[in-house]
Design an enzyme around this catalytic site. Structure first.
Site, PDB file in Angstrom:
ATOM      1  N   TYR A   1      -6.563  10.515   9.808  1.00  0.00           N
ATOM      2  CA  TYR A   1      -5.697   9.932   8.433  1.00  0.00           C
ATOM      3  C   TYR A   1      -4.649  10.534   8.646  1.00  0.00           C
ATOM      4  O   TYR A   1      -2.906  10.393   9.036  1.00  0.00           O
ATOM      5  CB  TYR A   1      -5.816   9.996   7.387  1.00  0.00           C
ATOM      6  CG  TYR A   1      -4.809   9.222   6.338  1.00  0.00           C
ATOM      7  CD1 TYR A   1      -3.474   7.691   6.241  1.00  0.00           C
ATOM      8  CD2 TYR A   1      -4.291   9.975   4.892  1.00  0.00           C
ATOM      9  CE1 TYR A   1      -2.993   7.514   5.596  1.00  0.00           C
ATOM     10  CE2 TYR A   1      -3.568   9.565   4.246  1.00  0.00           C
ATOM     11  CZ  TYR A   1      -2.565   8.645   4.412  1.00  0.00           C
ATOM     12  OH  TYR A   1      -1.550   8.501   3.197  1.00  0.00           O
TER      13      TYR A   1
ATOM     14  N   GLU B  85      -2.211   3.402  -3.059  1.00  0.00           N
ATOM     15  CA  GLU B  85      -1.624   3.617  -3.334  1.00  0.00           C
ATOM     16  C   GLU B  85      -2.102   3.864  -5.278  1.00  0.00           C
ATOM     17  O   GLU B  85      -2.548   4.735  -6.360  1.00  0.00           O
ATOM     18  CB  GLU B  85      -0.136   4.466  -3.716  1.00  0.00           C
ATOM     19  CG  GLU B  85       0.216   4.884  -2.309  1.00  0.00           C
ATOM     20  CD  GLU B  85      -0.813   7.182  -2.136  1.00  0.00           C
ATOM     21  OE1 GLU B  85      -1.237   6.621  -2.908  1.00  0.00           O
ATOM     22  OE2 GLU B  85      -0.995   6.899  -0.890  1.00  0.00           O
TER      23      GLU B  85
ATOM     24  N   TRP C 227      -8.304   9.995  -2.787  1.00  0.00           N
ATOM     25  CA  TRP C 227      -7.698   9.194  -1.162  1.00  0.00           C
ATOM     26  C   TRP C 227      -8.846   9.334  -0.422  1.00  0.00           C
ATOM     27  O   TRP C 227      -8.492   7.953  -0.672  1.00  0.00           O
ATOM     28  CB  TRP C 227      -6.470   9.782  -1.112  1.00  0.00           C
ATOM     29  CG  TRP C 227      -5.927   9.217   0.278  1.00  0.00           C
ATOM     30  CD1 TRP C 227      -5.988   9.477   1.201  1.00  0.00           C
ATOM     31  CD2 TRP C 227      -5.210   7.750  -0.397  1.00  0.00           C
ATOM     32  NE1 TRP C 227      -4.866   8.458   1.865  1.00  0.00           N
ATOM     33  CE2 TRP C 227      -4.730   7.202   1.417  1.00  0.00           C
ATOM     34  CE3 TRP C 227      -5.024   7.225  -0.709  1.00  0.00           C
ATOM     35  CZ2 TRP C 227      -3.818   6.144   1.517  1.00  0.00           C
ATOM     36  CZ3 TRP C 227      -4.205   5.915  -0.792  1.00  0.00           C
ATOM     37  CH2 TRP C 227      -4.489   5.414   0.322  1.00  0.00           C
TER      38      TRP C 227
END
Length: 196
Positions: A21, A43, A51
């Site tokens: 990522y 988000e 995350w």
């Protein structure tokens, strides 16, 4: 291709998913409406969580939220909410699920008014990525004047789970800001990409 010997931002650690990522997506300027909407929803889902938790559930989100198709999500009803609350492949939080559906509806209203998400998000930087030059992670802010303005704008349009911190994470994710540390190989790569 991921190269473990390269210098990276410390937050991505050693998890291969996180490294991929970081190396391929985070901070890359994004203008595709569907991808921007995906990041907006992810988000929001991440609020209060790490995350990496969301990255591990990303495929589950893609399936549960029909590839982030706002028209289809906007039609979700109580049965869909119940189905999503039972789905362990996503974060089972009613407020976040309802916000995702609400945000799909808000996006369609924006489209109906002749607008788009790309313009609304990128207007905060006049369409040009901000290039920061942080040396250590502790220098990276959690919100900025631009993320506060984005939050106000999105809220005015009816979006939910779009506070200044979530908006700043969104800005980082979709390349509105380059917050890779200057020691990270991606910092220079993205700066050169932006100039080409």
């Amino acid at each position: 291709m991921n190269s473990p010997e390269r210098d990276r931002c410390g937050w991505c650690g050693k998890d291969p998913l996180y490294i991929a990522y970081h190396d391929q997506e985070w901070g890359v300027p994004e203008h595709d409406e569907r991808r921007l909407f995906e990041f907006l929803l992810l988000e929001g889902a991440q609020a209060g969580l790490s995350w990496i938790t969301i990255l591990r559930k990303r495929e589950g989100y893609r399936q549960a939220f029909v590839d982030f198709d706002p028209e289809r999500i906007a039609r979700f009803d109580e049965r869909d909410i119940a189905r999503l609350l039972a789905n362990a492949a996503i974060v089972r939080n009613r407020l976040k699920i309802e916000a995702a559906i609400h945000n799909a509806r808000a996006l369609l209203e924006l489209y109906d008014a002749g607008g788009n998400l790309d313009d609304r998000l990128w207007q905060q930087v006049d369409g040009t990525p901000l290039r920061n030059h942080w040396q250590v992670l502790e220098q990276v802010p959690v919100s900025t004047s631009q993320s506060k303005a984005m939050s106000r704008d999105l809220r005015k349009l009816g979006f939910k789970f779009v506070g200044p911190t979530i908006c700043y994470a969104l800005m980082q994710a979709v390349g509105i800001v380059n917050d890779h540390l200057i020691t990270c190989f991606r910092h220079t790569e993205l700066d050169h990409r932006d100039m080409s």
